[in-house]
Motif scaffolding. Structure first.
Motif, PDB file in Angstrom:
ATOM      1  N   PHE A 174       0.746  -1.297   0.375  1.00  0.00           N
ATOM      2  CA  PHE A 174       0.221   0.299   0.082  1.00  0.00           C
ATOM      3  C   PHE A 174       1.047   1.554   0.150  1.00  0.00           C
ATOM      4  O   PHE A 174       0.994   2.123  -0.938  1.00  0.00           O
ATOM      5  CB  PHE A 174      -0.771  -0.248   1.335  1.00  0.00           C
ATOM      6  N   LEU A 175       1.924   1.477   0.854  1.00  0.00           N
ATOM      7  CA  LEU A 175       2.939   2.512   1.025  1.00  0.00           C
ATOM      8  C   LEU A 175       3.650   2.908  -0.477  1.00  0.00           C
ATOM      9  O   LEU A 175       2.943   4.006  -0.839  1.00  0.00           O
ATOM     10  CB  LEU A 175       3.955   1.760   2.247  1.00  0.00           C
ATOM     11  N   ALA A 176       3.690   1.752  -1.109  1.00  0.00           N
ATOM     12  CA  ALA A 176       4.452   1.910  -2.627  1.00  0.00           C
ATOM     13  C   ALA A 176       3.459   2.617  -3.482  1.00  0.00           C
ATOM     14  O   ALA A 176       3.977   3.413  -4.339  1.00  0.00           O
ATOM     15  CB  ALA A 176       4.885   0.607  -2.904  1.00  0.00           C
ATOM     16  N   ARG A 177       2.598   2.274  -3.627  1.00  0.00           N
ATOM     17  CA  ARG A 177       1.125   2.436  -4.219  1.00  0.00           C
ATOM     18  C   ARG A 177       1.255   4.260  -3.528  1.00  0.00           C
ATOM     19  O   ARG A 177       0.946   4.752  -4.681  1.00  0.00           O
ATOM     20  CB  ARG A 177      -0.347   2.046  -4.253  1.00  0.00           C
ATOM     21  N   TYR A 178       1.404   4.224  -2.589  1.00  0.00           N
ATOM     22  CA  TYR A 178       0.552   6.040  -1.834  1.00  0.00           C
ATOM     23  C   TYR A 178       2.009   6.396  -2.521  1.00  0.00           C
ATOM     24  O   TYR A 178       1.325   7.762  -3.010  1.00  0.00           O
ATOM     25  CB  TYR A 178       0.657   5.732  -0.538  1.00  0.00           C
ATOM     26  N   ALA A 179       3.003   6.475  -2.222  1.00  0.00           N
ATOM     27  CA  ALA A 179       4.153   7.067  -2.313  1.00  0.00           C
ATOM     28  C   ALA A 179       4.125   7.555  -4.090  1.00  0.00           C
ATOM     29  O   ALA A 179       4.733   8.855  -4.585  1.00  0.00           O
ATOM     30  CB  ALA A 179       4.836   6.491  -1.970  1.00  0.00           C
ATOM     31  N   GLU A 180       3.891   6.590  -4.821  1.00  0.00           N
ATOM     32  CA  GLU A 180       4.009   7.172  -6.600  1.00  0.00           C
ATOM     33  C   GLU A 180       2.866   8.360  -6.726  1.00  0.00           C
ATOM     34  O   GLU A 180       3.493   8.862  -8.026  1.00  0.00           O
ATOM     35  CB  GLU A 180       3.450   5.624  -6.825  1.00  0.00           C
ATOM     36  N   LEU A 181       1.738   8.610  -6.101  1.00  0.00           N
ATOM     37  CA  LEU A 181       0.434   9.384  -6.595  1.00  0.00           C
ATOM     38  C   LEU A 181       1.029  10.869  -5.100  1.00  0.00           C
ATOM     39  O   LEU A 181       0.542  11.842  -5.532  1.00  0.00           O
ATOM     40  CB  LEU A 181      -0.623   8.515  -6.090  1.00  0.00           C
ATOM     41  N   ALA A 182       1.759  10.626  -4.076  1.00  0.00           N
ATOM     42  CA  ALA A 182       1.698  10.961  -3.094  1.00  0.00           C
ATOM     43  C   ALA A 182       2.411  12.386  -3.837  1.00  0.00           C
ATOM     44  O   ALA A 182       2.181  13.610  -3.580  1.00  0.00           O
ATOM     45  CB  ALA A 182       2.556  11.442  -1.998  1.00  0.00           C
ATOM     46  N   LEU A 183       3.209  13.304  -4.958  1.00  0.00           N
ATOM     47  CA  LEU A 183       4.438  13.827  -4.993  1.00  0.00           C
ATOM     48  C   LEU A 183       3.834  14.436  -6.272  1.00  0.00           C
ATOM     49  O   LEU A 183       4.328  14.611  -7.015  1.00  0.00           O
ATOM     50  CB  LEU A 183       5.449  13.437  -4.776  1.00  0.00           C
ATOM     51  N   GLY A 184       2.784  13.934  -6.829  1.00  0.00           N
ATOM     52  CA  GLY A 184       1.816  14.529  -7.815  1.00  0.00           C
ATOM     53  C   GLY A 184       1.236  15.642  -7.899  1.00  0.00           C
ATOM     54  O   GLY A 184       1.542  16.739  -7.005  1.00  0.00           O
ATOM     55  N   PRO A 185       0.866  16.253  -9.074  1.00  0.00           N
ATOM     56  CA  PRO A 185       0.554  18.109  -9.420  1.00  0.00           C
ATOM     57  C   PRO A 185      -0.670  18.346  -8.210  1.00  0.00           C
ATOM     58  O   PRO A 185      -0.736  19.577  -8.674  1.00  0.00           O
ATOM     59  CB  PRO A 185       0.263  18.124 -10.656  1.00  0.00           C
ATOM     60  N   ASP A 186      -1.682  17.473  -8.262  1.00  0.00           N
ATOM     61  CA  ASP A 186      -2.378  18.158  -6.827  1.00  0.00           C
ATOM     62  C   ASP A 186      -2.576  17.838  -5.657  1.00  0.00           C
ATOM     63  O   ASP A 186      -3.257  18.039  -4.882  1.00  0.00           O
ATOM     64  CB  ASP A 186      -3.477  16.715  -7.682  1.00  0.00           C
ATOM     65  N   SER A 187      -0.621  17.867  -5.394  1.00  0.00           N
ATOM     66  CA  SER A 187      -0.217  17.578  -3.882  1.00  0.00           C
ATOM     67  C   SER A 187       1.046  18.411  -3.753  1.00  0.00           C
ATOM     68  O   SER A 187       1.720  19.216  -4.479  1.00  0.00           O
ATOM     69  CB  SER A 187      -0.321  16.152  -3.692  1.00  0.00           C
ATOM     70  N   LEU A 188       1.067  18.401  -2.222  1.00  0.00           N
ATOM     71  CA  LEU A 188       2.685  19.870  -2.399  1.00  0.00           C
ATOM     72  C   LEU A 188       3.327  18.526  -0.496  1.00  0.00           C
ATOM     73  O   LEU A 188       2.407  18.466   0.591  1.00  0.00           O
ATOM     74  CB  LEU A 188       2.342  21.290  -1.812  1.00  0.00           C
ATOM     75  N   VAL A 189       3.986  18.061  -0.825  1.00  0.00           N
ATOM     76  CA  VAL A 189       4.403  17.797   0.397  1.00  0.00           C
ATOM     77  C   VAL A 189       6.213  18.661   0.688  1.00  0.00           C
ATOM     78  O   VAL A 189       6.715  18.608  -0.007  1.00  0.00           O
ATOM     79  CB  VAL A 189       5.176  16.271   0.405  1.00  0.00           C
ATOM     80  N   LYS A 190       5.996  18.372   2.384  1.00  0.00           N
ATOM     81  CA  LYS A 190       7.040  19.095   2.580  1.00  0.00           C
ATOM     82  C   LYS A 190       7.486  18.030   3.647  1.00  0.00           C
ATOM     83  O   LYS A 190       7.126  17.664   4.831  1.00  0.00           O
ATOM     84  CB  LYS A 190       6.728  20.526   4.034  1.00  0.00           C
ATOM     85  N   GLY A 191       9.222  18.277   3.347  1.00  0.00           N
ATOM     86  CA  GLY A 191       9.527  16.617   4.608  1.00  0.00           C
ATOM     87  C   GLY A 191      10.768  17.214   5.477  1.00  0.00           C
ATOM     88  O   GLY A 191      11.628  18.878   4.947  1.00  0.00           O
ATOM     89  N   LEU A 192      10.787  16.743   6.565  1.00  0.00           N
ATOM     90  CA  LEU A 192      11.365  17.448   7.580  1.00  0.00           C
ATOM     91  C   LEU A 192      13.188  16.238   7.702  1.00  0.00           C
ATOM     92  O   LEU A 192      12.981  15.387   7.832  1.00  0.00           O
ATOM     93  CB  LEU A 192      11.296  17.379   9.147  1.00  0.00           C
TER      94      LEU A 192
END
Length: 230
Positions: A68-86
């Protein structure tokens, strides 16, 4: 009623009384926050895979496996999202996600994940403030946060920002409202990305130095006492 709090309160969260010194930002800080980009899916996935079962359940609302995490990560950094990393000492240890819910991008859903060893150090407050600043800078009017009732850490962070918690069934929902960016929110995000650039340059120089010196180290080791004895 959902949680309603002020973006200014969120911006001030980093200066909370219980934040420890290792959270302080600066040009040589071991802790910094920056945006993750589409080519960093593997970096984000490794962070998610380090989350133990209970932390995964609190983050996603259910028990999830590595598939599940692998599928989620593939979509998480797409154009409809923004992810800030610590990043702590150069390693991704937490993430704050902003997923746009409308075509106009005026509403978004927020989510957080922090590896257990790095919880309780003020990092959640830091990520919360950065997520709010990023949302303001992109014209988001409302951020919705939902967590399980037993996710006390997330509730505490929201409450620390002056929010009133709203309980519905097994979930806690928050709505954060603020319609516009200001100089402070723009400066905060610019500072984050500038700091990240400095760290990237330092890390790149370190990699290049190791590339050139490693053969010399191996050669020197071959003339050490152990080699001489043979």
């Amino acid at each position: 009623m959902p949680i309603v709090t002020d973006f200014v309160s969120a911006d001030n969260a980093d200066r909370g009384k219980d934040a420890r010194p290792d959270v302080a930002a600066g040009p040589l800080s071991p802790v910094h926050v920056r945006r993750l980009h589409a080519h960093e899916t593997d970096l984000f996935l490794r962070h998610l895979q380090r989350l133990p079962g209970e932390t995964r359940r609190l983050r996603f609302g259910n028990s999830v496996n590595d598939t599940f995490l692998a599928r989620y990560a593939e979509l998480a950094l797409g154009p409809d999202s923004l992810v800030k990393g610590l990043f702590v000492n150069g390693e991704l240890r937490g993430a704050a996600e902003l997923r746009f819910l409308t075509g106009s991008r005026d509403e978004a859903e927020g989510a957080f994940s922090i590896e257990p060893e790095f919880q309780g150090r003020g990092h959640g407050d830091r990520l919360f403030g950065r997520l709010v600043a990023a949302a303001r800078n992109r014209g988001v009017r409302r951020i919705f946060l939902t967590c399980l009732r037993e996710n006390r850490r997330m509730q505490a962070i929201a409450a620390k920002h002056g929010a009133d918690l709203s309980f519905l069934a097994g979930d806690v929902t928050a709505e954060i409202v603020r319609p516009y960016a200001d100089a402070k929110s723009l400066a905060r995000e610019w500072a984050d990305e500038s700091e990240a650039y400095v760290f990237a340059m330092i890390e790149e120089r370190g990699r290049r130095l190791r590339y050139f010196t490693e053969p010399l180290r191996r050669l020197a080791a071959s003339f050490g006492p152990t080699s001489a004895a043979h």
